[in-house]
Design an enzyme around this catalytic site. Structure first.
Site: not given
Lengths: 395, 449
Positions: A84, A209-210, A339
């Site tokens: 990430c 949570c993204s 994301h």
């Protein structure tokens, strides 16, 4: 070592809307991000750029994914990946190429197209293995959910209070994203809804949570003393830092799951390079990796914004709200902006870019001067932390 | 009535394993049954249950190992080798499977006695919804070691009669079928009479009996022991039926008792045992009865899912990757034996093993160290509701081991609300999943039993 401070500047940026972009493939996202960027520097064509760094986790291999998408003519293009932290990695490499004088300009482009897979959550792309690694079956939400009971146990905070702090992070970032036309989720979410959401792993619910999203972002970098030829409001790079962990935490009983040692080390190097000694007071804003709500709380401490064990309290007091002492994730963060893995690090820089240029709309801060961006890949106990500090002016 | 090992050869150790789950018969289609049947978890199979029983027996490594199961995890490939690897035995050992049939249970006992070594009788039995095998089948494992030193039960005589008739049968991949049971009952009763007459045993202290014919298996052989008659304690359990009946008898036997072990499967096989004084002081494995008395419920829905009778909707996640044979082949010691490495320069234990120390950086200064027999405590844990699992949710814990070392590992046989930081756990050998028809064997932890 002389460091990177004020050697290069960002002179143009682009960022697509993030979200479930059923309408756009990787090529569309690439072209849209780059189109916006080029609009800020008329006279610069794609083939004028000295080199490209292209970040993606899993949406293509080889620099050729980008050269094909943009029709680049015999350009050097390197594909980078660091989980990430890939977006920051692309930026870092482009910066070093320009600072080294190897090229007169470089572009970092981060793209991710996650929504074509049909699966929920992030996928992995592991090489063939013996079937024993815990990461193969344990999802990212589960891995980060371990922070919650560990933090509660170590710092003597009640489970309810820590749940409230996690809820505040999600509430804050959604409220911020509601002011951001490019965010994936653009509505505020109530704290009641966040706290009572269906569970995903541990005590983390869907709002902790993204989101899984598609998107792209890009940045054009030139030597600092050439910046004003491109724009009257460049963004200067003050510091860069990447630390990749050894995997020790997962097998070391002394690791207590309340911190990311990799972040602590990367932050120390970053602040040293930028000449920052009091980050919470010297920074105007911070964009951090809120992949999950407990992550953001721990990061406040690992980045030195809050004292160890006090992050939860500072979060609840509004210290990191949009109107707080140090706005964190004012653009909505991973949580609300989304994301797309390869793009996130560049998306963070995009917010700093807008803020320094007075183009952040309803999110505009009064006099922003220094921003920190932080990107985290991997899991607690075994992660990679990539960070930047950028500023509005030189010095 | 042969006894080629000499008059003093026999059983030198035994162990048993019953899985934790119980299916209430009242919950089965029809809902008229009483009691409960024993159910292997989705992550158990004859291979893993044999390992569990062998760890309970805790005998030294043999030079021969026979695995008998009607429903082996693999055909074509030997299953006993996985058991061998999990036990960490020396390579100089013949580890093989007997055929997938009910009689291989008795065959294993006879062969173990005649040629020495260790045998495992492990099985999983189920059938179509509403069938006898479903309601009255059982899952479990029993193991026995044979030798001529420190014998606990001498094999004084054996006899085998073979007869061809089709009473119970199955084609690989299909459910077992049963002819009208009274037909087989009659044939077997005749065989039992002839075998015991030729064996010439007086009334034994204990009778141990199992049969491929479910009715006869429940009814018994028509001979009772003075001190007890031991049928399969978990119903029609394939090869494990005879094994668990014998283990149950040994669990309770004192010195100087005679045990008549009878198997009625495609003939009749019998062994006459006499326990020695050593059985009085032998360290007893966890008893069959104690394991049977414990247990946790599983719903009919999940039982059907675990056995593959129904296929519930999976989560939107990809199946796990197929295990790579070369990779697993290089890491057999870790994967099957839970062998990590300890740095000789600084002492840090690495799980899984490494060549470069993550603490002091020393290269290739590692000493192998197996942790399968160690206990640990839960340092933290989580319930993963997103992960792929044949029986969600996945529960994972960070476990700190005695003598150092830590690893992230799945929890088995436990519900989320039963876990807490500080819980003491032990390792259990399981099958994580199967992809591409390759079984991924590894270890999990469970609370102490």
């Amino acid at each position: 070592m002389t460091g990177i401070k004020d050697k290069v500047a960002v002179v143009a940026m682009g960022c697509t809307r993030f979200g479930e972009r059923w309408d756009a493939g990787l090529k569309d996202l690439a072209v849209d991000a780059v189109d916006e960027l080029l609009g800020q520097v008329p006279g610069v064509g794609l083939n004028d750029v000295g080199a490209y760094w292209f970040s993606t986790l899993d949406s293509g291999q080889s620099g050729m994914t980008l050269t094909n998408a943009l029709g680049l003519q015999y350009r050097p293009v390197t594909r980078v990946e660091n989980y990430c932290a890939s977006g920051t990695e692309a930026f870092r490499n482009a910066v070093y190429a320009v600072a080294a004088g190897a090229v007169d300009s470089a572009m970092a482009v981060g793209i991710e197209k996650l929504k074509d897979s049909g699966f929920s959550g992030l996928m992995r792309n592991d090489p063939p293995a013996d079937g024993t690694a815990a990461e193969l079956s344990m999802t990212a939400p589960a891995a980060f959910s371990l922070l919650d009971p560990a933090y509660v146990a170590r710092h003597g905070v009640s489970a309810d209070d820590f749940r409230d702090a996690m809820t505040h992070v999600a509430w804050k970032n959604h409220a911020n994203g509601a002011l951001n036309p490019k965010a994936q989720y653009r509505s505020p979410v109530s704290k009641e809804k966040i706290a009572s959401a269906p569970l995903v792993a541990g005590r983390l619910g869907v709002f902790d949570c993204s989101g899984v999203s598609d998107g792209a972002a890009a940045a054009l970098i030139v030597p600092a003393d050439r910046a004003n030829a491109y724009t009257d409001r460049p963004m200067f790079v003050k510091a860069l830092s990447v630390v990749a962990g050894s995997g020790r935490g997962v097998m070391d009983p002394d690791y207590d799951y309340t911190t990311f040692p990799e972040v602590v080390h990367a932050a120390a190097a970053l602040y040293r390079e930028a000449g920052i000694t009091d980050p919470a007071n010297e920074l105007s804003l911070a964009e951090v990796h809120d992949c999950f709500t407990p992550t953001e709380i721990v990061l406040m401490e690992d980045l030195g914004f809050s004292a160890r064990g006090r992050g939860w309290r500072d979060v609840l007091a509004g210290r990191y709200d949009r109107a707080g002492h140090l706005p964190v994730n004012i653009d909505g963060g991973l949580k609300s902006f989304g994301h797309p893995v390869g793009a996130s690090g560049l998306r963070m820089l995009y917010e700093a870019w807008l803020q320094f240029r007075g183009e952040a709309g309803e999110r505009q801060l009064e006099d922003p001067r220094l921003a920190l961006t932080h990107n985290l890949g991997g899991r607690p106990g075994n992660c990679v932390s990539a960070m930047t500090i950028v500023g509005r002016g030189r010095g | 009535m042969t006894n080629p090992r000499g008059a003093r050869g026999g059983i030198t150790g035994w162990g048993s394993y019953l899985p934790a789950y119980r299916l209430d018969r009242a919950a089965i289609a029809g809902g008229a049954g009483r009691g409960a049947r024993v159910v292997a978890s989705y992550d158990e199979d004859p291979t893993t249950m044999a390992v569990a029983a062998l760890r309970e027996m805790a005998a030294p490594g043999p030079d021969q190992f026979l695995l008998a199961s009607c429903r082996p995890a693999y055909v074509d490939k030997t299953n006993a080798t996985a058991v061998h690897a999990a036990m960490g035995w020396d390579p100089h050992c013949l580890s093989v499977d007997l055929g997938a049939n009910q009689r291989s249970a008795a065959a294993a006992l006879l062969a173990g006695h005649r040629t020495g070594g260790t045998v495992a009788l492990a099985d999983v039995t189920w059938g179509r919804p509403g069938s006898t095998d479903e309601a009255h089948g059982g899952d479990g494992a029993a193991v026995f070691s044979f030798g001529t030193e420190d014998v606990l039960a001498v094999v004084e005589a054996t006899i085998s009669l073979t007869e061809e008739f089709t009473d119970r049968w199955a084609v690989p991949g299909e459910y077992a079928q049963q002819w009208e049971e009274r037909f087989g009952v009659g044939r077997y009763q005749d065989l039992i009479r002839r075998a015991t007459a030729q064996l010439g045993a007086e009334t034994p202290d204990r009778v141990v009996f199992a049969s491929a014919n479910p009715t006869l298996g429940r009814r018994g052989p028509g001979i009772t022991g003075r001190l007890g008659t031991h049928l399969s304690p978990i119903g029609a359990a394939g090869t494990a039926g005879l094994g668990l009946a014998l283990a149950d008898a040994l669990d309770q036997a004192g010195p100087g008792e005679t045990l008549l072990v009878l198997s009625a499967a495609d003939g009749c096989d019998a062994l006459l045992l006499r326990t020695t004084d050593l059985i009085a002081t032998h360290r007893r494995p966890l008893a069959v009865a104690a394991q049977l008395a414990a247990g946790r419920p599983v719903s009919y829905y999940w039982y059907l899912s675990w056995r593959g009778v129904i296929q519930p909707e999976p989560p939107r996640r990809p199946e796990p990757d197929r295990v790579s044979s070369p990779s697993a082949g290089r890491s057999v010691a870790w994967k099957f034996g839970l062998q990590g490495s300890r740095c000789e320069a600084c002492g840090m234990l690495h799980l899984p093993p490494e060549r470069v120390c993550k603490n002091c950086g020393a290269i290739d200064r590692m000493r192998p160290e197996s942790v399968a027999d160690r206990q640990g405590t839960v340092a933290t844990f989580t319930v993963d509701r997103l992960a792929y699992s044949p029986s969600p949710p996945l529960i994972e814990a960070v476990v700190d081991l005695v003598d150092g070392g830590r690893l992230l590992v799945e929890l088995a046989d436990v519900a989320p609300e039963e876990i807490h930081v500080g819980l003491t756990v032990e390792f259990t050998f399981r099958k994580l999943f199967s992809t591409g028809s390759i079984h991924n064997y590894f270890w999990k932890v469970r609370p102490l039993r």
